[in-house]
Scaffold this motif. Structure first.
Motif, short mmCIF file in Angstrom:
data_model
loop_
_atom_site.label_atom_id
_atom_site.label_comp_id
_atom_site.label_asym_id
_atom_site.label_seq_id
_atom_site.Cartn_x
_atom_site.Cartn_y
_atom_site.Cartn_z
N ASP A 199 5.81 31.95 0.70
CA ASP A 199 4.46 32.04 1.27
C ASP A 199 4.05 30.75 1.94
OD1 ASP A 199 4.05 34.59 0.53
OD2 ASP A 199 2.73 34.18 -1.16
N LEU A 200 4.56 29.63 1.42
CA LEU A 200 4.14 28.32 1.94
C LEU A 200 5.18 27.70 2.86
CD1 LEU A 200 2.58 27.13 -1.39
CD2 LEU A 200 1.36 27.28 0.77
N GLY A 201 6.20 28.48 3.22
CA GLY A 201 7.27 27.97 4.07
C GLY A 201 6.75 27.38 5.37
N GLY A 202 7.21 26.20 5.70
CA GLY A 202 6.83 25.54 6.95
C GLY A 202 5.42 24.97 6.95
N GLN A 203 4.75 25.06 5.79
CA GLN A 203 3.36 24.60 5.75
C GLN A 203 3.17 23.42 4.79
OE1 GLN A 203 0.69 27.95 4.92
NE2 GLN A 203 2.43 29.27 5.40
N ASP A 204 1.93 22.94 4.74
CA ASP A 204 1.58 21.87 3.82
C ASP A 204 1.26 22.49 2.46
OD1 ASP A 204 0.50 19.76 2.39
OD2 ASP A 204 -0.32 18.83 4.20
N ALA A 205 2.09 22.20 1.45
CA ALA A 205 1.92 22.80 0.13
C ALA A 205 1.36 21.78 -0.86
CB ALA A 205 3.26 23.33 -0.37
N THR A 206 0.81 20.68 -0.35
CA THR A 206 0.31 19.62 -1.24
C THR A 206 -0.68 20.16 -2.27
OG1 THR A 206 0.49 18.12 0.65
CG2 THR A 206 -0.70 17.31 -1.29
N GLY A 207 -1.67 20.90 -1.79
CA GLY A 207 -2.72 21.44 -2.67
C GLY A 207 -2.16 22.39 -3.71
N PRO A 208 -1.46 23.46 -3.27
CA PRO A 208 -0.90 24.41 -4.24
C PRO A 208 0.05 23.74 -5.24
CG PRO A 208 -0.80 25.33 -2.03
CD PRO A 208 -1.30 23.92 -1.89
N PHE A 209 0.86 22.79 -4.78
CA PHE A 209 1.81 22.11 -5.67
C PHE A 209 1.05 21.36 -6.76
CE2 PHE A 209 4.55 18.61 -7.05
CZ PHE A 209 5.75 19.28 -7.30
N ALA A 210 -0.03 20.67 -6.37
CA ALA A 210 -0.82 19.89 -7.32
C ALA A 210 -1.61 20.82 -8.25
CB ALA A 210 -1.77 18.96 -6.58
N ASP A 211 -2.13 21.92 -7.71
CA ASP A 211 -2.96 22.84 -8.50
C ASP A 211 -2.21 23.40 -9.70
OD1 ASP A 211 -5.03 22.45 -6.81
OD2 ASP A 211 -4.85 24.35 -5.74
N ILE A 212 -0.89 23.62 -9.54
CA ILE A 212 -0.10 24.20 -10.63
C ILE A 212 0.04 23.20 -11.78
CG2 ILE A 212 2.22 25.07 -11.23
CD1 ILE A 212 0.55 26.93 -9.40
N GLY A 213 -0.11 21.92 -11.47
CA GLY A 213 0.07 20.91 -12.51
C GLY A 213 1.54 20.76 -12.84
N HIS A 214 2.38 20.70 -11.80
CA HIS A 214 3.82 20.56 -12.00
C HIS A 214 4.14 19.34 -12.87
CE1 HIS A 214 4.33 23.39 -8.57
NE2 HIS A 214 5.44 23.69 -9.19
N SER A 215 5.18 19.47 -13.69
CA SER A 215 5.59 18.38 -14.60
C SER A 215 6.21 17.22 -13.82
CB SER A 215 6.65 18.92 -15.58
OG SER A 215 7.81 19.26 -14.85
N ASP A 216 6.41 16.11 -14.51
CA ASP A 216 7.07 14.95 -13.90
C ASP A 216 8.48 15.32 -13.45
OD1 ASP A 216 4.84 13.50 -14.32
OD2 ASP A 216 5.59 12.41 -16.08
N ASP A 217 9.13 16.20 -14.24
CA ASP A 217 10.47 16.64 -13.87
C ASP A 217 10.45 17.35 -12.52
OD1 ASP A 217 11.77 15.65 -16.00
OD2 ASP A 217 11.83 17.51 -17.17
N ALA A 218 9.43 18.19 -12.34
CA ALA A 218 9.31 18.92 -11.08
C ALA A 218 9.13 17.93 -9.93
CB ALA A 218 8.14 19.89 -11.15
N VAL A 219 8.30 16.92 -10.15
CA VAL A 219 8.07 15.92 -9.10
C VAL A 219 9.36 15.17 -8.80
CG1 VAL A 219 6.76 13.83 -8.49
CG2 VAL A 219 5.63 15.68 -9.74
N LYS A 220 10.14 14.88 -9.85
CA LYS A 220 11.41 14.16 -9.64
C LYS A 220 12.39 14.99 -8.81
CE LYS A 220 11.28 11.30 -13.75
NZ LYS A 220 11.42 11.54 -15.18
N MET A 221 12.32 16.33 -9.00
CA MET A 221 13.23 17.23 -8.26
C MET A 221 13.02 17.11 -6.76
SD MET A 221 13.07 20.78 -10.28
CE MET A 221 13.60 20.90 -11.97
N LEU A 222 11.79 16.75 -6.37
CA LEU A 222 11.49 16.66 -4.95
C LEU A 222 12.42 15.68 -4.23
CD1 LEU A 222 7.56 16.69 -4.98
CD2 LEU A 222 9.09 18.53 -4.28
N ALA A 223 12.79 14.61 -4.93
CA ALA A 223 13.62 13.56 -4.32
C ALA A 223 14.90 14.15 -3.72
CB ALA A 223 13.94 12.49 -5.35
#
Ligand code: HEM
Length: 125
Positions: free
Chosen positions: A46-70
């Motif tokens: 649904d968020l492909g090609g878009q800015d997902a900053t808000g939705p990503f933060a809203d979920i409260g992703h764990s530190d592990d999830a944030v590390k996966m971004l790298a």
């Protein structure tokens, strides 16, 4: 230096076979991650090609999830590029919706006027 991508370029990567998204001004290629995402593939698609900053933060992703971004990082957003208008159709449909509402109110007023007119007339007799 990080590679810069325009909003337009990023927006083109919006399919299951080629899925990018922006989080905090950084561009991530989530194509290989779609199947692995614990939150399911639908939200990512649904968020492909878009800015997902808000939705990503809203979920409260764990530190592990944030590390996966790298691992998914491909570059940065070219902030000078023209942002993509969210959904082109939206203003059109809301205008049509507005006109529809206006007509509805007019029709209601006409019905009310007719009711009042007949009520007054029936009282005169
Ligand atoms: C590439 C970016 C993303 C990565 C690496 C990622 C990673 C993860 C991970 C590791 C989890 C497991 C829970 C946790 O550790 O926090 C998770 C859960 C989830 N994610 Fe993402 N995610 C990404 C993007 C998104 C986006 C854009 C959304 C949009 C709404 C989303 C929605 C969810 C949801 C709904 C869950 C399930 C939460 C739950 O059941 O508790 N994720 N994600």
């Amino acid at each position: 230096m990080a590679k810069l991508f325009s909003y337009k370029e990023i927006a083109e990567h919006n399919t299951q076979e080629d899925l990018w998204m922006i989080i905090d001004g950084k561009v991530y290629d989530c194509t290989k991650f779609i199947d692995e995402h614990p939150g399911g593939e639908e939200v990512l698609l649904d968020l492909g090609g878009q800015d997902a900053t808000g939705p990503f933060a809203d979920i409260g992703h764990s530190d592990d999830a944030v590390k996966m971004l790298a691992d998914l990082y491909v570059g940065d957003v070219d902030q000078d590029s023209e942002p993509i208008a969210k959904v082109d159709k939206e203003p059109v449909s809301s205008t049509t919706g507005g006109e529809g509402n206006g007509l509805m109110i007019l029709a209601l007023l006409a019905v009310m006027a007719a009711v009042v007119y007949f009520y007054m007339n029936s009282r005169k007799e």
